[in-house]
Design an enzyme around this catalytic site. Structure first.
Site, mmCIF file in Angstrom:
data_model
loop_
_atom_site.group_PDB
_atom_site.id
_atom_site.type_symbol
_atom_site.label_atom_id
_atom_site.label_comp_id
_atom_site.label_asym_id
_atom_site.label_seq_id
_atom_site.Cartn_x
_atom_site.Cartn_y
_atom_site.Cartn_z
ATOM 1 N N LYS A 1 32.338 -23.660 17.759
ATOM 2 C CA LYS A 1 33.626 -22.992 17.594
ATOM 3 C C LYS A 1 34.779 -23.981 17.411
ATOM 4 O O LYS A 1 35.874 -23.569 17.017
ATOM 5 C CB LYS A 1 33.902 -22.091 18.789
ATOM 6 C CG LYS A 1 32.866 -20.997 18.999
ATOM 7 C CD LYS A 1 32.806 -20.035 17.828
ATOM 8 C CE LYS A 1 31.882 -18.854 18.133
ATOM 9 N NZ LYS A 1 31.844 -17.880 17.031
ATOM 10 N N SER B 1 22.399 -18.540 23.514
ATOM 11 C CA SER B 1 22.499 -18.216 22.090
ATOM 12 C C SER B 1 21.687 -19.205 21.261
ATOM 13 O O SER B 1 21.053 -18.831 20.271
ATOM 14 C CB SER B 1 23.957 -18.200 21.637
ATOM 15 O OG SER B 1 24.591 -19.421 21.931
#
Length: 290
Positions: A41, A252
Site C-alpha cells: 500500500k 493475505s
C-alpha cells in the site's frame, strides 16, 4: 540519495523452493513488506497523496480522512507526515493493536469503529461536510495507477517478460487492477488471478465486499479467475511461508500463496508471481503466529 519516499518500490522477487517439485513451474513472491511502511500500500498511498497535491486537490492546510483496514492507513500516515498533512484514519476495532500504534507513531489520528463498511460510511460523511478531503482508495484511480507505473513494470522487468500468471489478494483491488492493466498490455496471455475469502472466512487485507461496497475501481473483466480462500488455508500457508521460506507476512499473503500453489499444480510449466503484501510483525498480537 533521497528521502524515505524514494525507497518505495523496486521490491525483490524471491523464488519459492520448498513447496513443489516441478522444475518447469517457478513461483516467485513479490516482497512488498520491503517497502518502508511495510506493505504494497506504500505505492498507492504515495501516488494518491502526491497526485492530489500536484493537481491542487489538496494543500498543506487540508485535513485528510480515510477508511482503512490497516496497511493503507500506515502508508498514508507515513507519507502524510512527510508532507506535513493532517490525517484521520478510520479503522475497524478488530484490527491489531500494532496497526493503531504504528499509525499514531507516524502522527495520524485513529478512530476505531465496528466494521469496515461503517468506517467507510463515517469517512465519507465527514468528507461531505467539506471540512475533510477523502482520498477514497476504493474509487480513486490514483490507487491502481500506482501499479501501472511501478508494480507491473517491475514484475515484467524482473521476470524478463516470462511471467505467465499473476496472483494477488483483492481488497481495494488497486494492486490487481493496475498490475493487470500493465501486464496484459505486454502480453494478453498472462493470467490474472484474484483471491477472495470464502463466505465464512475473515482474512485481513482480503474482502468479499457486499455489492453496495464493491470498490468502484474494480473491473471484473481484468481478472481471468477468482479463487476463494478459506481462513484456515490462508493461516496455514502464512505460517508455512515463515517457517520454510523465511517470508514473514500476513494472512493475505498466505491466501495469495495458497492460490499460487493451486495454479502450480494445474499447469505443466510457467512463471507465477504472487504478491507478498506486508510484514508479519503487524499480526503478532493476533493468533496468526500464536
Amino acid at each position: 540519495m533521497g528521502n524515505i519516499i524514494d525507497s518505495i518500490g523496486n521490491t525483490p522477487l524471491v523464488e519459492i523452493t520448498s513447496f513443489h517439485s516441478n522444475p518447469k513451474v517457478r513461483i516467485y513472491a513479490k516482497m512488498e513488506g520491503n517497502n518502508p511502511a511495510g506493505s504494497v500500500k506504500d505505492r498507492a498511498a504515495l501516488n494518491m497523496i502526491r497526485s492530489a497535491l500536484e493537481r491542487g486537490d489538496i494543500t498543506k492546510d487540508t485535513k485528510l480522512i480515510e477508511a482503512t483496514s490497516g496497511n493503507t492507513g500506515i502508508a498514508l500516515a507515513m507519507i502524510a507526515g512527510i508532507y506535513n498533512l493532517s490525517l484521520e484514519l478510520v479503522m475497524p476495532s478488530t484490527s491489531t493493536r500494532e496497526r493503531t500504534l504504528t499509525m499514531e507513531a507516524f502522527g495520524a489520528k485513529v478512530t476505531l469503529l465496528d466494521t469496515m463498511e461503517i468506517c467507510r460510511d463515517y469517512a465519507e460523511e465527514k468528507a461531505a461536510t467539506g471540512a475533510y478531503f477523502i482520498l477514497n482508495q476504493f474509487s480513486n484511480p490514483d490507487n491502481y495507477k500506482a501499479h501501472i507505473k511501478t508494480t507491473g513494470p517491475e514484475i515484467w522487468r524482473d521476470t524478463e517478460g516470462k511471467i505467465t500468471h499473476f496472483v494477488s489478494a483483492m481488497g481495494t483491488t488497486g494492486t490487481i487492477m493496475g498490475s493487470s492493466m500493465f501486464l496484459k498490455e505486454k502480453n494478453p496471455d498472462i493470467q490474472i488471478i484474484g483471491c477472495q475469502p470464502t463466505e465464512e472466512s475473515s482474512i485481513p487485507g482480503i474482502r468479499r465486499w457486499p455489492k453496495a461496497y464493491l470498490p468502484k475501481i474494480f473491473d471484473p473483466s481484468r481478472v481471468d479467475r477468482i479463487i476463494d480462500i478459506s481462513q484456515q488455508d490462508a493461516t496455514k500457508k502464512a505460517r508455512e511461508l515463515t517457517k520454510k521460506e523465511g517470508i514473514f507476512s500476513g494472512m493475505s499473503t498466505g491466501g495469495a500463496f495458497h492460490a499460487a500453489l493451486q495454479i502450480a499444480n494445474e499447469i505443466e510449466e510457467g512463471v507465477i508471481v504472487f504478491i507478498s503484501c506486508d510484514r508479519g510483525d503487524r499480526y503478532l498480537s493476533s493468533d496468526l503466529f500464536g
